[in-house]
Design an enzyme around this catalytic site. Structure first.
Site, short mmCIF file in Angstrom:
data_model
loop_
_atom_site.label_atom_id
_atom_site.label_comp_id
_atom_site.label_asym_id
_atom_site.label_seq_id
_atom_site.Cartn_x
_atom_site.Cartn_y
_atom_site.Cartn_z
CG HIS A 66 -2.15 -0.93 1.10
ND1 HIS A 66 -2.82 -1.54 2.14
CD2 HIS A 66 -2.47 -1.26 -0.29
CE1 HIS A 66 -3.38 -2.02 1.60
NE2 HIS A 66 -3.83 -1.96 0.42
CG HIS A 114 2.42 0.64 5.25
ND1 HIS A 114 2.58 0.01 6.37
CD2 HIS A 114 0.54 0.60 4.88
CE1 HIS A 114 1.75 0.89 7.03
NE2 HIS A 114 0.50 1.32 6.08
CG ASP A 132 -1.73 -1.25 8.13
OD1 ASP A 132 -1.16 -0.52 8.89
OD2 ASP A 132 -1.87 -0.54 6.68
CD GLU A 167 -3.31 -1.90 12.19
OE1 GLU A 167 -4.38 -1.24 11.44
OE2 GLU A 167 -4.12 -3.46 10.91
CG HIS A 203 -1.23 2.58 10.91
ND1 HIS A 203 -3.07 2.16 9.99
CD2 HIS A 203 -0.88 2.92 8.97
CE1 HIS A 203 -3.18 2.49 8.68
NE2 HIS A 203 -1.94 2.69 7.99
CE LYS A 241 25.36 -35.22 30.93
NZ LYS A 241 26.08 -36.53 31.17
#
Lengths: 621, 951
Positions: free
Chosen positions: A70, A73, A178, A203, A435, A483
């Site tokens: 997108h 972004h 997102d 977001e 966001h 051990k």
């Protein structure tokens, strides 16, 4: 004190222009590089001068990570890498790498060709920028350099969207980008393992919303489309090219298949066609159903959805079907051609093909337009959604809208519950919200702090959050020692701290825990014995031997699980602790008891002295 | 030289060990060196561990008899001590476990050795394997308390081992063998009483997730073995729910469920508050929370278990469907709520406007809880899940809970209806079935009905038919609803004409369930007009028939309805009542006596009298013994006729009547065959007569097979009698053959076979058993003689009638066999023929039902349908939808092939042990093999035309 510093350059208490700087253990990472839709001036891109005033960005940033394709972004990426100048690696997933340049080119065209902007990045710049991209697979751990590693997780949202874990040593940050926690028709739900990062940057678009089940909305959508088409009407669905469009296509395609419908569905050509091609290629990124049926048929090879045919839009309107005579039982497709569904871009009806078709169809009440997303104020989409029936078009024309207007939201972000669920899954030490709107974030922040008891931050753009971390320091331990110590404990107590005796050797910036004997050997040192001695005065008139005997019998009765011995020379030993009775010359009434123990037996020795200081029990005589 | 040495080894070995073997197992009749000897030689020969491993692997492939197990075990142990390579020791250890499982071998003798070698073993893997062996030994000896205690002790000792594998096995051992009675262990010879639960519980916090899982599983195992788990485990298990590993969480969910079922009513405190709730509610909440777990395996597990928590309080149950919606901090109603409101307010707009769902009231920010610890919205999440496995599990759970709680059923309706639109067909189908199962508790609102009916257009036949089934038992609230349903069904009918029968059936039930709602619709549906006569509708129109089916079934309980019918409706009624009598009930029509009298209810005998009649006629037959042969025959003939008629009239009794009639027919045939006067005539003269007798014998055999396999609900009692009859038929056959064939050779074989059968059929007539010694020793001719007298004396056995008996039947719906257009295909290639058939009362159709294709040249082909081709729409009913591939060489013209369904049977599969099949490896094949087949459907003719291939 080591710390993680986070500075949002964009998307801090805001939606759009996602760009977050993270410094973790001396490494600087930039998460996303987006543009802002709301601005047309310098503010549309993040202020990269914040990062460094005069030095080169490449020297300062170790890598850039893009979460998905997108534009908010990745929109500023060519500007950042080619115009500001960055030559380091840019990480993104394969689908993002494939689709991102298409969108950037589209964005460039609108900005330069339509709006006539100068000083914008060129097509060549996009190409050059994409050359710097390194593609990653899901769950693949990529070593950026010797210390910094990143790993991608599935995020849903859109094809190829990913969450990234950034890890240096034992410190880590997860950036979600997102994401969507509920699956949809073509993508699955976001998933992350219990990686327990120091910080989760998430977001928070729907910080104050809890959404209803998606099924009702889908059913409504399908019902409306089906009804309109059955009536012989046309349906216009304005969409953005990527993401929702494909989801709706799959939804309609499967419905058509299920219901055996013959009405045509058209898809406006251009960008979307290219994108569909990529969807076909990236089947592993889609949901369960598509992945499983892929062997038989690729779901994105639509049977019912065809490329748009301009003649269809001009088709005047639903033709009246001639009454079906007894001879014709099945209606030829040609008669139905007036009904149909069209997907057209752009989504807000503000320009382009969708608006053209809308103008042609608006006059008929049998037709329908379905807005599948949010519309910005001022667009035709927003006007009709708010109920306006008469629209003024350019040229003083008035368009009367008789067609039905529907709103059907299919959002691909996690709602408040989903965000909480993801935070619960990852179990971070603290959470940072980006966001989203400040007011909504406030609510979520409070909830996260209350219900998950996790620190939560919500910095504004340019504001820096500093998180102190306590990195764990790995120490190697020799197997023999481990051990030996393990053998002493009887029951498994997995997560409880345990006391361990050993020697810590620090050499060449690594740490080792070894047994003391080995440490002495390695360092070439001789062992020194450290003994504590203590005198205890006892009131006893008897002889030394008898006193020793009394002490012996007393200790024997008290310390049942220790080895108490009476030696022939008159002294008493408890394990390696030595007790000797002596008679000082000055006072025959008191005896002095000499207690001596080594440093290793400190615990037992001090216990014995305190026990003896209380005195011996009176003899029964 | 080497060969010589090898020989020496062999010789020496046989000298030394063989006698030992003989002593240990006296019954052994060894003709070749025993298995253990061979193994020993192999192992001695082996030069490298890899070789030895190979020998052991080869050895493991062959079975070992119970008698020689101990010898083999000794050999193996001997090698075990010598062996240095852990992988070989591992294999030996696993072999020990396998051997101790051998049937008929008591492993207690090797336990000491196994425990001994356990103590000296260093390799963790071998240790784990040895513990596994001990587990096998322990489970083999469930009675022996002392051994179990010892094994538990061993397990406890090794629990502190550093390897997860060893700890796993120890826990498994504890779970399987840990003593149930603590008190017993306490007074048992002062051994430290071990609280197995406590020990296992300690390992809930082990550092290795695999061990944690094993610990929980061991706990569950204890529960399965009947040990009551302590309630304290609940808290421990709850902590494990947040484990990092999915297998731990998954097992923990199970454990919590188990505890919640054990202590549903005890009270647990809610952390961080003073309140207390019932344990089952708390557990329910916790499991609900796991429905949104990160791993889908856990989600499936949790969703499944939710369904079986019926004690949970309704308040918690209803929360699972509740998800408080909000938008921008304002309370928002769900689409379901809105739909309900719209419906109750009488509006029909479905909220199409933007902002219609706009949130109204403000939400108090403090009161909103984003992470509910409780059950909130568990099903909402489960039904929306990404993986269809989870969704199916959630639907199933909803179904189970709704069946136990009517109010919950009402609430979950909306969600189920939503699932009708799932993207995966399986989920859709499952939710439709679920809805049908809970349909008694619910009434559909109109808007819900609307959504349900929308699915009728689905292209999948399964979905549509499931939906028809659902509509059959749905309650509709309004007359509009009925109308809507009818309209949609008719739409469905025009779109998919093949659904005709299913739709008619559906409307039949819809009509009979809602007579009062149909009543006001009648004029509209029949399009009658108060003043004008309307055109008479086409009687062959499936849609019109559908409407009539709905109306007539409603009219059955609604006496006022027929007044609304017009004349042609009555005529159509008479026609439909005859042609589709299963869909159209008998109506009491005013002034229509004549039409309906032929089938008026008065003539059909009531349930009780007919039952009585059946009993009486059967009883009459039992006096058969005392009648002369002629009379007996007549009586049988009459009774058979009666029974057949009764079966036709009373569909409920058809099964019983047919069954007994068949039995009587067998008896009749037998009597007839024995009646022949020529029985005593010498063999050569008998030739002519044999036809009738042998035909009778053959027919009786066929009939007995039908009786045995074509009826469901036949009990053992009947099976024995049927077998008796069959044996008689076989005896008859033997006699006939004896008399007609010359030479004794073929007779020997037959006699032997017959005697074997008698031997295996233990319940054959007692007398015959008494005579067995004589039969065994006598010559074939004598056997025949004895049999002959026996058979004539044998009594008619009373056949007790089972409670419920149904005859298997099948109807081929498709192909219909009406088409005149031949199916053309190129010869040598195949053509697929769709076959659709309904099967009634067939048990296990997946294995028994076959399709047969008969070509005109007499070639027959049997096709085994895939198990997935069978669907089960209702109890006792199956549906076969499959494809049959036809192929043939070229024909000159089109011709018909016959398609029919066969019922395959195998009489030996029913009998647990068959003496002549002693070889153990043979039996599994016998199970699946087909002994014979019974055709049980009418054949359908299909016109096909293989064309010669064009070149």
């Amino acid at each position: 004190m080591p710390e993680i510093r986070v500075t949002p350059l964009g998307a801090g208490q805001d939606v759009g222009r996602s760009c977050i700087l993270v410094s973790i253990a001396g490494k600087n990472v930039m998460l996303d590089c987006g543009m802002h839709m709301g601005f047309n001036d310098d503010r549309r891109f993040p202020d990269f001068s914040y990062i460094t005033q005069n030095g080169r960005l490449t020297d300062f940033l170790d890598c850039v990570i893009i979460s998905h394709f997108h534009l908010d972004h990745c929109g500023a990426l060519p500007y950042f890498s080619e115009m500001v100048g960055y030559d380091g690696p840019i990480y993104m997933t394969h689908p993002t790498q494939a689709i991102c340049p298409i969108l950037l080119e589209d964005y460039r065209k609108i900005a330069v060709d339509k709006k006539g902007e100068a000083n914008f990045f060129t097509s060549q710049m996009i190409k050059d920028c994409m050359k710097k991209v390194v593609a990653v697979h899901l769950h693949q751990t990529v070593q950026v350099d010797d210390e910094l590693e990143i790993k991608a997780y599935y995020a849903g949202h859109v094809l190829g969207a990913a969450m990234f874990q950034i890890k240096v040593g034992s410190e880590s940050v997860v950036y979600t980008g997102d994401y969507n926690m509920t699956p949809d028709r073509h993508l699955g739900a976001a998933w992350i393992d219990k990686c327990r990062p120091n910080l989760l940057i998430t977001e928070s678009t729907y910080a104050t919303t809890i959404r209803d089940s998606k099924r009702c909305r889908e059913r409504d959508f399908l019902k409306k489309v089906h009804e309109t088409v059955e009536r012989g009407g046309k349906v216009l669905i304005p969409v953005f090219a990527l993401g929702r469009a494909q989801e709706l296509c799959i939804l309609l395609e499967t419905f058509w298949e299920r219901m055996n419908l013959k009405v045509p569905i058209y898809f406006s050509t251009g960008l979307t066609e290219k994108a569909n091609h990529y969807y076909k290629l990236f089947i592993p990124w889609t949901n369960q159903k598509i992945r499983k049926t892929f062997v038989q048929r690729n779901m994105f090879e639509f049977k019912h959805i065809k490329a748009f045919d301009r003649a269809f839009a001009d088709n005047p309107g639903p033709m009246v079907r001639p009454a079906a005579g007894p001879a014709s039982t099945s209606t030829p497709v040609g008669l139905l051609s007036s009904a149909g569904v069209v997907f057209a871009t752009p989504g807000m009806l503000h320009a382009g093909q969708s608006l053209q078709i809308f103008r042609k169809w608006a006059g008929n009440e049998k037709n329908m337009v379905i807005m599948p997303g949010y519309c910005v104020q001022g667009t035709v989409g927003h006007k009709i959604l708010s109920g306006q029936r008469k629209l003024e078009m350019e040229g003083r024309q008035v368009l009367e809208v008789k067609m039905q207007v529907e709103y059907m939201s299919f959002s691909a972000h996690a709602d408040a519950k989903g965000i909480m669920q993801l935070v619960g899954q990852a179990e971070p030490e603290s959470v940072l919200l980006v966001h989203g709107e400040a007011k909504k974030m406030e609510f979520l922040k409070q909830k996260i702090e209350q219900e998950l008891r996790v620190n939560c931050y919500m910095p504004a753009n340019g504001e820096t959050v500093t998180l102190p971390t306590s990195p764990s320091i790995p120490v190697g331990i020799s197997l023999g020692l481990l051990k030996r110590e393990m053998a002493q404990g009887l029951l498994p107590e997995a997560k409880k701290p345990r006391l361990l005796h050993g020697t810590l050797i620090m050499k060449d910036s690594n740490f080792r825990l070894v047994s003391s004997e080995q440490a002495l050997k390695e360092l070439g040192l001789a062992e020194h014995q450290l003994r504590f001695t203590c005198r205890v005065h006892l009131h006893d008139t008897r002889k030394e031997q008898e006193t020793a005997l009394r002490v012996y019998s007393h200790l024997k009765s008290v310390l049942k699980d220790h080895c108490v011995q009476h030696l022939p020379d008159g002294s008493v030993t408890v394990e390696s602790v030595l007790l000797q009775a002596a008679a000082p010359s000055e006072d025959p009434g008191t005896k002095v008891l000499l207690v001596s123990w080594t440093y290793q037996d400190e615990e037992l020795g001090s216990f014995l002295t305190s026990l003896l200081k209380k005195g011996l029990p009176q003899a029964p005589s | 030289m080497a060969a010589h040495l090898k020989k020496r080894v062999y010789e020496e070995f046989t000298k030394v060990v063989q006698p030992q073997e003989e002593i240990a197992t006296k019954k052994l009749r060894l003709t070749k060196p025993s298995k253990s000897a061979a193994l020993h030689i192999d192992l001695c020969k082996a030069t490298s561990p890899a070789d030895a491993l190979q020998y052991l692997l080869q050895f493991a492939r062959k079975p070992v008899e119970a008698e020689s197990v101990e010898g083999v075990v000794r050999i193996l142990l001997e090698h075990y001590y010598k062996e240095n390579d852990p992988s070989v020791r591992l294999k030996i250890a696993s072999l020990l476990g396998l051997l101790s499982k051998t049937a008929g071998f008591s492993p207690d003798c090797i336990m000491d050795d196994a425990i001994n070698i356990l103590q000296n073993e260093k390799s963790h893997q071998v240790l784990a394997q040895l513990l596994d062996t001990l587990l096998a030994i322990g489970t083999k000896l469930p009675e022996n308390q002392a051994i179990q205690m010892r094994l538990v002790d061993v397990a406890c000792k090794h629990l502190t081992d550093t390897s997860h594998g060893v700890r796993n096995k120890c826990l498994q051992l504890l779970g399987n063998l840990g003593s149930l009675e603590k008190s017993v262990t306490k007074d048992a010879e002062g051994l430290a009483a071990r609280d197995v639960q406590k020990i296992i519980g300690d390992y809930f916090s082990d550092q290795d997730p695999r061990v944690r899982t094993a610990a929980i599983k061991a706990m569950l195992q204890l529960h399965e073995r009947g040990l009551k788990l302590h309630q304290t485990i609940y808290n421990q298990a709850c902590k494990l729910l947040s484990d990092d590993y999915e297998q731990v969480r998954s097992a923990a969910v199970q454990l919590i469920w188990v505890v919640s079922q054990l202590y549903p009513e005890s009270i647990v405190p809610i952390p961080s508050s003073n309140e207390e709730i019932r344990l089952v509610d708390d557990a329910f909440g916790k499991i609900c929370h796991m429905v949104s777990d990160g791993s889908w395996v856990v989600r499936v597990q949790a969703a499944k278990l939710l369904g079986s928590m019926e004690q949970v309080s309704s308040h918690f149950l209803e929360q699972t469907l509740d998800k408080k919606l909000m938008s921008d901090l304002r309370r928002k109603r769900t689409a379901h709520e809105r739909a309900k409101e719209l419906y109750s307010s009488g509006e029909f707009s479905s909220g199409r406007k933007w902002g219609d769902d706009a949130p109204k009231e403000e939400v108090d920010t403090g009161a909103v809880n984003l992470i509910e610890s409780g059950a909130c919205g568990a099903f909402v999440h489960g039904l929306e899940d990404e993986m269809y496995e989870v969704r199916i599990a959630a639907v199933e759970a909803l179904c189970m809970l709704a069946q136990s709680s009517p109010s919950f059923a009402e609430k979950c309706l909306d969600f189920l209806v939503d699932m009708f639109n799932d993207e995966i067909e399986e989920v859709r189908l499952q939710s439709i079935h679920t809805m049908r199962k809970i349909s008694n508790n619910i009434t559909l609102r109109e808007d819900q009905l609307d959504t349900v009916l929308a699915v009728l257009e689905d292209s999948s036949r399964d979905i549509r038919e499931a939906l028809h089934e659902l509509l059959c038992c749905t309650n509709v609230s309004t007359k509009e609803g009925i109308h809507l349903a009818l309209v949609e069904l008719l739409k469905n009918l025009t779109k998919y004409p093949t659904d005709r029968d299913s739709i008619w059936k559906c409307l039949k039930f819809l009509g009979s369930r809602h007579p009062t709602l149909v009543l006001p619709l009648v004029p509209e549906l029949l399009s009658t007009h108060p003043f004008f006569d309307t055109a008479e509708p086409d009687m062959d129109d499936p849609a019109y028939i559908a409407v009539l089916v709905l109306i007539f079934n409603a009219a059955k309980t609604c006496p006022t309805m027929p007044a609304l019918f017009s004349d042609h409706t009555f005529r159509h009624y008479a026609y439909l009542r005859d042609s589709l009598s299963h869909l159209v009930p008998a109506l009491r029509l005013p002034g229509r006596k004549l039409v309906s009298s032929a089938v008026s209810p008065s003539i059909i005998p009531q349930e009780d009298p007919s039952q009585q009649f059946l009993q009486q006629s059967l009883e009459r037959v039992y006096s058969l013994q005392h009648l002369d042969p002629q009379g007996a025959q007549e009586l049988l003939e009459f009774t058979i006729r009666d029974l057949q008629r009764l079966g036709e009239l009373q569909s409920e009794l058809a099964g019983v009547a047919d069954f007994s009639a068949t039995y009587l027919r067998c008896q009749l045939l037998l009597i007839k065959a024995l009646q022949e006067k020529l029985w005593n005539v010498a063999a050569p003269l008998y030739l002519k007569q044999s036809d009738l007798a042998s035909a009778a014998a053959k027919q009786i055999m066929e009939e007995t097979y039908k009786m045995e396999f074509m009826y469901s609900g036949v009990e053992n009692k009947q099976v024995v009698i049927i077998h008796h009859m069959r044996l008689q038929a076989k005896a008859l056959q033997l006699i006939v053959t004896a008399r007609t064939t010359r030479g004794l050779d073929p007779l020997f074989g037959m006699c032997e076979k017959f005697l074997q059968e008698v031997d295996f059929f233990q319940s054959f007539v007692d007398k015959l058993l008494d005579l067995m010694p004589r039969l065994m020793t006598s010559k074939p001719a004598e056997v025949v003689k004895i049999l002959q007298t026996m058979l004539r004396q044998s009594a008619f056995l009373h056949l007790p009638l089972p409670e419920q008996i149904h005859k298997a039947s099948a109807t081929i719906i498709e192909p219909a066999g009406e088409s005149d257009n031949p199916l053309r295909f190129t010869s040598g290639l195949v053509v697929a023929l769709d076959v659709d058939a309904t099967l009634e009362h067939v048990q296990d159709p997946q294995n028994t039902v076959k399709v047969q294709v008969l070509y005109p040249d007499g070639q027959a082909q049997m096709i085994h349908p895939k198990p997935a081709d069978f669907r089960n729409p209702g109890p006792g009913r199956h549906r076969l939808i499959t494809q049959v591939y036809l192929s043939h060489t070229a024909w000159t013209e089109a011709c018909q092939v016959e398609v029919r369904l066969l019922l395959a049977y195998n009489s030996s599969a029913r009998i647990p042990k068959c003496p002549w099949m002693e070889g153990g490896e043979m039996s599994p094949q016998v199970e699946t093999s087909i002994e014979g087949t019974i055709p049980f459907s009418k054949p359908v003719k299909v016109y096909i035309m293989p064309k010669p291939a064009r070149r």
